[in-house]
Design an enzyme around this catalytic site. Sequence first.
Site, PDB file in Angstrom:
ATOM      1  N   CYS A 137       2.636  15.522 -12.704  1.00  0.00           N
ATOM      2  CA  CYS A 137       3.828  15.047 -13.432  1.00  0.00           C
ATOM      3  C   CYS A 137       4.487  13.834 -12.772  1.00  0.00           C
ATOM      4  CB  CYS A 137       4.846  16.177 -13.585  1.00  0.00           C
ATOM      5  SG  CYS A 137       5.700  16.590 -12.050  1.00  0.00           S
ATOM      6  N   HIS A 148       0.823  -1.223   0.000  1.00  0.00           N
ATOM      7  CA  HIS A 148       0.000   0.000   0.000  1.00  0.00           C
ATOM      8  C   HIS A 148       0.852   1.266   0.000  1.00  0.00           C
ATOM      9  CE1 HIS A 148      -3.652  -2.426   1.724  1.00  0.00           C
ATOM     10  NE2 HIS A 148      -3.434  -2.646   0.447  1.00  0.00           N
ATOM     11  N   CYS A 157       3.729  14.227  -7.188  1.00  0.00           N
ATOM     12  CA  CYS A 157       2.869  15.217  -7.830  1.00  0.00           C
ATOM     13  C   CYS A 157       1.795  14.488  -8.634  1.00  0.00           C
ATOM     14  CB  CYS A 157       3.713  16.104  -8.738  1.00  0.00           C
ATOM     15  SG  CYS A 157       2.716  17.113  -9.847  1.00  0.00           S
ATOM     16  N   SER A 213      -6.899  -7.730   9.440  1.00  0.00           N
ATOM     17  CA  SER A 213      -8.284  -8.220   9.470  1.00  0.00           C
ATOM     18  C   SER A 213      -8.575  -9.049   8.225  1.00  0.00           C
ATOM     19  CB  SER A 213      -9.257  -7.038   9.558  1.00  0.00           C
ATOM     20  OG  SER A 213      -9.053  -6.160   8.468  1.00  0.00           O
ATOM     21  N   PRO A 238      -4.827 -11.411  17.962  1.00  0.00           N
ATOM     22  CA  PRO A 238      -5.541 -11.709  19.208  1.00  0.00           C
ATOM     23  C   PRO A 238      -7.042 -11.919  19.005  1.00  0.00           C
ATOM     24  CG  PRO A 238      -4.720  -9.423  19.197  1.00  0.00           C
ATOM     25  CD  PRO A 238      -4.217 -10.077  17.955  1.00  0.00           C
TER      26      PRO A 238
END
Length: 252
Positions: free
Chosen positions: A134, A123, A131, A192, A217
């Site tokens: 460009c 990600h 930018c 998740s 957990p």
Amino acid sequence: MIITDTHFPDETIELLAGMESIAVLTGAGISAESGVATFRDKDGLWSRFNPAELASMDGFLANPQLVWDWYQYRRGIIDSVQPNPGHRALAEMEELFPRFTLSTQNVDRLHQSAGSRKVLELHGNIIDNFCVDCRKTFEFPTGEIEEIPRCECGGLIRPSVVWFGEMLPEDVLRASDMAARQAQVYFSIGTSAEVFPAAQLPLIAQNHGAVLVEINPHETQLSSVADFSLRMPAGEALPALVERIKQIRAAQ
Ligand code: OAD
């Protein structure tokens, strides 16, 4: 099998210690013990902030300054925290196995700070910017730029994170997919497993014969198919696993 404490069965550790090819997917949960909020837990970011406003190109174009401010706020948090024992144990695991691939959904760079040498950032990351016109890339000192910067071409500058509706970096996804297909053991840690295509990786690995181990957990969508579900924080499970692997190897 659900495991709730770090007294892992000897046979399981012996099996793991003898493996050649390990692949890992991490999510926000691995950074939780460093003090970085997750997204979908009770007090997670998406319970307090609107992803459509803050993590999409449409949201950015509607209010670029709001989005810039939010990422500066998150950069400030990330700048003030340290990797935790879970990150450090994964950096150690990289040295323990001949083939080890770490793919992360996290943008915080804490794996690299902990010493992981090769990290596939599915990600993107929150440090770099580019930018929108460009595509020139920029890195700014954290906290010093309050007003959203513009490129010399006039384009708005945005963080190098993957937003909803955007493609993942193709080379990173391809390498993660390949590692999943080749892994003998696949770890899904602190995620998740709800956001695709990253969430597909553990299933691809299992379909190609990997033993699937989840460390979380809480129960997730993946828990019912995982071969081992380690229901504990990553910062407890991973250092204990690494320690046991080293002990078994030393005794062999
Ligand atoms: P989530 O917030 O969806 O899930 C975090 C998971 O970490 C939950 O299942 C928790 O139970 C678990 N968790 C919490 N503390 C933990 C600990 N100490 N040890 C292990 N696990 C723990 O975060 P992700 O799955 O990473 O995308 O979310 C995926 C993507 O959704 C993110 O990359 C982000 C978000 O929208 C983008 O920003 C593009």
